[in-house]
Scaffold this motif. Structure first.
Motif, PDB file in Angstrom:
ATOM      1  N   ILE A  41       0.839  -1.202   0.000  1.00 35.99           N
ATOM      2  CA  ILE A  41       0.000   0.000   0.000  1.00 35.99           C
ATOM      3  C   ILE A  41       0.873   1.250   0.000  1.00 35.99           C
ATOM      4  N   LEU A  42       0.587   2.160  -0.925  1.00 40.18           N
ATOM      5  CA  LEU A  42       1.231   3.476  -0.964  1.00 40.18           C
ATOM      6  C   LEU A  42       0.181   4.540  -0.638  1.00 40.18           C
ATOM      7  N   TYR A  43       0.509   5.445   0.283  1.00 43.12           N
ATOM      8  CA  TYR A  43      -0.423   6.484   0.722  1.00 43.12           C
ATOM      9  C   TYR A  43      -0.031   7.825   0.097  1.00 43.12           C
ATOM     10  N   MET A  44      -0.955   8.435  -0.679  1.00 38.63           N
ATOM     11  CA  MET A  44      -0.670   9.696  -1.360  1.00 38.63           C
ATOM     12  C   MET A  44      -0.864  10.915  -0.460  1.00 38.63           C
ATOM     13  N   ASP A  45      -1.739  10.804   0.562  1.00 40.34           N
ATOM     14  CA  ASP A  45      -1.978  11.918   1.490  1.00 40.34           C
ATOM     15  C   ASP A  45      -2.569  13.130   0.772  1.00 40.34           C
ATOM     16  N   SER A  46      -3.472  12.893  -0.186  1.00 42.12           N
ATOM     17  CA  SER A  46      -3.997  13.991  -1.016  1.00 42.12           C
ATOM     18  C   SER A  46      -4.969  14.907  -0.300  1.00 42.12           C
ATOM     19  N   LYS A  47      -5.459  14.516   0.865  1.00 41.83           N
ATOM     20  CA  LYS A  47      -6.314  15.426   1.621  1.00 41.83           C
ATOM     21  C   LYS A  47      -5.500  16.592   2.185  1.00 41.83           C
ATOM     22  N   ASP A 208     -12.406  22.899   4.371  1.00 44.79           N
ATOM     23  CA  ASP A 208     -13.183  24.136   4.502  1.00 44.79           C
ATOM     24  C   ASP A 208     -12.799  25.120   3.387  1.00 44.79           C
ATOM     25  N   LYS A 209     -13.364  26.301   3.428  1.00 42.41           N
ATOM     26  CA  LYS A 209     -13.162  27.269   2.347  1.00 42.41           C
ATOM     27  C   LYS A 209     -11.729  27.803   2.289  1.00 42.41           C
ATOM     28  N   TYR A 210     -10.954  27.557   3.359  1.00 50.31           N
ATOM     29  CA  TYR A 210      -9.555  27.985   3.358  1.00 50.31           C
ATOM     30  C   TYR A 210      -8.606  26.838   3.003  1.00 50.31           C
ATOM     31  N   GLY A 211      -9.153  25.659   2.713  1.00 52.62           N
ATOM     32  CA  GLY A 211      -8.321  24.515   2.375  1.00 52.62           C
ATOM     33  C   GLY A 211      -7.883  23.689   3.562  1.00 52.62           C
ATOM     34  N   ASN A 212      -8.343  24.034   4.776  1.00 52.79           N
ATOM     35  CA  ASN A 212      -7.983  23.263   5.964  1.00 52.79           C
ATOM     36  C   ASN A 212      -8.666  21.900   5.943  1.00 52.79           C
ATOM     37  N   LEU A 213      -7.945  20.871   6.409  1.00 49.62           N
ATOM     38  CA  LEU A 213      -8.482  19.509   6.456  1.00 49.62           C
ATOM     39  C   LEU A 213      -8.996  19.202   7.858  1.00 49.62           C
TER      40      LEU A 213
END
Length: 597
Positions: A41-47, A208-213
């Motif tokens: 498994i490779l994790y991209m962390d795209s969030k 959110d609207k600022y890109g925060n995860l």
């Protein structure tokens, strides 16, 4: 020895992201049964990071990691991994097939442009958005405003068309406010005031609207604080603050992905085989139902309840079980059974030698079957008694602790409620006592009344195995037969219990959603015909000829004498006929008995 198969899973997100973790859990459940498969498994962390610069760096890293590596299959978990694979496939791989999972939309032209249409397979996760809004309106008839929450991510873009379609279909019924640009803090503030005419339909809100995860725990906290009922589309937040809804079981998406991966490795399906997951479940949180007084019953027939509070019985299970174990009723039951066996043996000794051997064999089989079934029937009675006991305790406690000053009229009502429960308990044990007593002589009895009595005894088992039972006597004119009523009821019990067991297996295997047993009684050529149908899939063809043989069984722990005993009762003792056959969706047992008149 199986050839080792290597699967590379590229996960769009990081480890600990619940949605993808649940999908991977479902896949691993399937792969567990295939020891020849190994996964990496490779994790991209795209969030957390999703810029083009990041993906370019990731491509270079994967080039180093995958150099000199050969895989039999690549699995892309969700949209980011899929888009990454399609874009950089020819730099990273050669001819490995790809299975994608979790996408909401698939455009075949995109893979054709890359020349990958001969190696793409996938599972689409279709959220029940258009169907959920009418369900919400049905559960909340006075609904005036619905908030729909969807974040500004790429996944949110894929859900957008379905949301817009649903909004256009229902905008005349109530006001709809669509929220994509916000923060959790703003949402908490917006939904902090209760309003019985408003509800929230939560699709997703990770960014959110600022890109925060946001973490799942933060989202669950916002949902749980909401003063408005929150409906959802998948199982991630059920039991964590959401009221519920028509949900995608996320782990099942992973199971379907694992099964498709096996089929691809075995070359059982063609390229561009794309399946949409529509295996929804209805789940609702009991605590939120009570909080908002919003009930699913009117809108949904079959649903599951979660987060239910412990009942009085659950809290005091050990005590109640101990009471039943030492109760006089249990002692009386044991003494009654011993007395019945003793009376049968003494009666048989008075018969002639040839009749003695035959009757001993038949009575042994009958009694052995009753003893085999008695545990299940007694369990049913015990459960039926427990509910009234809980009701009596609850009624009494409520009266004495909360209503000390009520008048005589209310006192009388409490007494009446208690007596209703006590009468129910008394009727149950009386019916059971009559059932276990053997029939000593032939009598004329109504088969319909005998069937009703038998079903009443096993009602609890039938009800809590989600089985619908119907009796049709519309084509019968004479229901009276001559024979042994209790043994006839035992025959019916054997057949119905077999049907119940098969239905339970079919439900566990997800072949059917709800069981059905139909009992049809009619007259033909001066006979009474009883047909017992079920929808459990039928009897294997190779077994039909042997189902009435002694000690023949298809169950892992079956005793194999129930149907043999039934044949002896119907054919040897009552001069009738019993047969087994298959119908469209199950089995049919047909009993033929002569009219008493």
């Amino acid at each position: 020895m199986h050839t080792i198969k290597k699967i590379l899973v590229i996960n769009s997100y990081h480890k600990g992201f619940q949605w993808s973790d649940d999908v991977l859990s479902g896949m691993e459940e399937v792969f567990y049964n295939h020891p020849e498969i190994t996964i990496n498994i490779l994790y991209m962390d795209s969030k957390r990071v999703s810029s083009e610069e990041y993906y370019a760096k990731l491509r270079e890293l994967y080039k180093l990691q995958l150099k000199n590596q050969k895989y039999d299959l690549i699995v892309a978990v969700d949209k980011f991994a899929y888009d990454f694979l399609i874009k950089y496939y020819h730099e990273l791989f050669t001819n490995e097939p790809i299975v994608f999972t979790g996408l909401e939309q698939f455009v075949v032209e995109d893979v054709q442009k890359q020349g990958l249409d001969d190696r793409i397979y996938g599972i689409l996760e279709k959220r029940s958005i258009p169907e959920s809004i009418p369900m919400i309106a049905h559960m909340m008839p006075n609904l005036k405003k619905l908030y729909i929450i969807n974040d500004a991510s790429a996944n949110g873009d894929d859900s957008e068309p379905f949301i817009q379609q649903a909004m256009s279909e229902h905008h005349n019924q109530f006001e709809i406010e669509y929220i994509r640009q916000s923060t959790l803090e703003e949402l908490e503030e917006r939904f902090s005031k209760p309003n019985k005419d408003e509800a929230v339909f939560f699709v997703r809100f990770y960014n959110d609207k600022y890109g925060n995860l946001y973490k799942n725990s933060q989202i669950a906290s916002m949902i749980n604080k909401s003063a408005l009922p929150v409906f959802i589309t998948d199982t991630l937040f059920i039991g964590k603050g959401a009221l519920g809804g028509k949900l995608v079981p996320v782990k099942n998406v992973g199971i379907a992905t694992g099964e498709m991966s096996i089929d691809v490795l075995d070359k059982k399906i063609p390229p561009l085989h794309v399946m949409t997951m529509v295996d929804y479940i209805y789940q609702f949180d009991v605590q939120k139902i009570k909080q908002f007084e919003v009930y699913p019953n009117a809108a949904v027939k079959d649903f599951e309840l979660v987060n239910a509070p412990l009942t009085f019985f659950d809290k005091h299970r050990k005590f109640i079980d101990a009471v039943f174990l030492i109760s006089p009723f249990l002692l009386f039951l044991i003494l009654g059974l011993i007395h019945n066996i003793y009376m049968r043996v003494r009666s048989e000794k008075e018969l002639k030698a040839i009749e003695l051997q035959k009757n001993k064999h038949q009575q042994f089989i009958i009694q052995q079957s009753k003893l085999a079934e008695i545990g299940e029937v007694f369990s049913s009675i015990a459960h039926q008694w427990k509910n009234p006991l809980v009701e009596i305790a609850t009624i009494t406690q409520e009266h004495f602790y909360n209503y000390e000053d009520v008048g005589d009229e209310q006192n009388n009502q409490y007494v009446h409620d208690i007596m209703v429960q006590v009468r129910y308990m008394t009727d149950t044990i009386n019916d059971f006592q009559k059932f276990i007593m053997p029939s000593s002589t032939k009598t004329v009895f109504d088969v319909s009344e005998a069937i009703d009595t038998m079903l009443k005894i096993i009602n609890h088992n039938i009800k809590y195995n989600y089985i619908d039972v119907s009796i049709d006597i519309s084509h019968a004119t004479n229901l009276m037969v001559s024979g042994y009523k209790n043994e006839f009821m035992q025959t019916l019990l054997n057949v119905v219990n077999n049907a119940k067991d098969q239905i339970k297996e079919s439900r566990d295997a997800k072949h059917i959603q709800r069981g059905a047993i139909r009992i049809i009684i009619y007259n033909h050529a001066k006979n009474v015909i009883i047909e017992i149908h079920d929808n459990a899939g039928g009897i294997p063809i190779e077994c039909i000829a042997n189902v009435f043989d002694a000690y023949f069984t298809t169950k892992d722990h079956g005793h194999g004498i129930g149907l043999y005993m039934s044949k002896l009762i119907i054919e040897d003792k009552m001069g009738g006929k019993i047969q087994a056959s298959n119908i469209d969706d199950g089995a049919c047992f047909t009993i033929t008995l002569g009219n008493a008149t």
